[in-house]
Design a protein around this motif. Structure first.
Motif, PDB file in Angstrom:
ATOM      1  N   THR A  24      -7.311  35.564  34.529  1.00  0.00           N
ATOM      2  CA  THR A  24      -6.977  37.095  34.928  1.00  0.00           C
ATOM      3  C   THR A  24      -7.390  37.956  36.495  1.00  0.00           C
ATOM      4  O   THR A  24      -8.634  37.130  36.547  1.00  0.00           O
ATOM      5  N   HIS A  64      -2.749  36.038  33.509  1.00  0.00           N
ATOM      6  CA  HIS A  64      -2.185  37.306  32.508  1.00  0.00           C
ATOM      7  C   HIS A  64      -0.981  37.814  33.573  1.00  0.00           C
ATOM      8  O   HIS A  64      -0.962  37.764  35.147  1.00  0.00           O
ATOM      9  N   HIS A  98     -12.186  35.075  34.751  1.00  0.00           N
ATOM     10  CA  HIS A  98     -11.783  36.437  34.709  1.00  0.00           C
ATOM     11  C   HIS A  98     -12.277  36.754  36.544  1.00  0.00           C
ATOM     12  O   HIS A  98     -13.228  36.011  37.170  1.00  0.00           O
TER      13      HIS A  98
END
Length: 280
Positions: A24, A64, A98
């Motif tokens: 992400t 994502h 992330h």
């Protein structure tokens, strides 16, 4: 950076099972960061890193589909939609990466840990803060540690990361790092959305299986002013993903730490004030 590939994952060779990595990146925040380098990099990652002589495990990268809104409420709503077992992604991710922006840094920081509280100082893009009272309701100190660490061996990952970037051997008398990107292990994910999403994901896995938290957070500097620097950042993330997969295979992602019982060090730990890296 080449355009993102849209191809099918080839079958694994020689019995090596493919590893799925969920990635992400964050969207814009503040007028000064209309383009967030974390998403600029994440959105261009390839769908596949095939097995090779230097990369034994085929890697499937699932980014994502949109940048993460810099909003506490958005992150809370998103967590069950992207993380197993409720997330629809199949196969379920083996690793979660992330990526976020640390505009006050000049280096790439692999974050080792994050805190449950301390997110009440800076409003998000919706003008909202996440107060400690809300954090306690979400992750009660009787059930969750004040600080959670990734169960990756970050020192091992760093060593492999540097190797993929072609750093000189660490045991050289005087390793020459001139011209190489500055990559480090960091212990400060900050007290804004970067630290918040990191702790949120770590807590999600902690609740499922305490000692296995295959989540990491990478802080990248602001690279938006140069396509060459963005390309370097993209290459650094590719190298990190390879290092993570390699470390998972060779070292594992179970930390072996004793279980948290809600009474560690006399109960709830005090979270000291931190200055978020995005605003440093």
């Amino acid at each position: 950076m080449p355009p993102r590939q849209v191809t099918k994952l080839p079958p694994a060779e020689e019995g090596e099972k493919p590893v799925t990595v969920l990635v992400t990146g964050f969207g814009p925040f503040l007028s000064s960061h209309a383009k967030n380098s974390s998403w600029e990099i994440a959105s261009k990652l390839p769908a596949i890193i095939p097995a090779s002589s230097s990369n034994k495990t085929p890697i499937h990268i699932c980014v994502h589909h949109e940048p993460i809104r810099v909003s506490f409420a958005h992150v809370l709503n998103l967590r069950p939609k992207i993380l197993p077992p409720s997330a629809p992604l199949r196969p379920a991710p083996d690793i979660v990466l992330h990526i976020g922006l640390a505009a006050g840094r000049k280096y790439f920081g692999l974050e080792k840990q994050s805190h449950s509280k301390g997110y009440g100082s800076i409003p998000d893009v919706d003008g909202k803060k996440f107060l400690d009272e809300s954090a306690e309701d979400l992750h009660p100190s009787s059930q969750f540690p004040a600080t959670l660490t990734t169960s990756f061996d970050t020192d091992d990952v760093l060593k492999r990361w540097k190797a993929h970037i072609k750093y000189a051997a660490e045991d050289a008398a005087e390793p020459d790092t001139r011209g190489f990107p500055d990559v480090r292990v960091s212990y400060d994910a900050g007290n804004f959305l970067c630290g918040f999403i990191y702790y949120s994901s770590l807590a999600h896995y902690f609740e499922i299986k305490q000692d296995e938290r295959p989540v990491v957070f990478l802080h990248v500097p602001d690279l938006s002013g140069s396509q060459d620097r963005l390309k370097e950042g993209w290459e650094n993330v590719i190298a990190l993903i390879k290092a993570l997969v390699e470390s998972r295979r060779e070292v594992g992602v179970v930390d072996g730490a004793r279980s948290f019982n809600g009474e560690e060090d006399g109960g709830e730990k005090v979270v000291t004030a931190r200055t978020d890296n995005n605003f440093a």
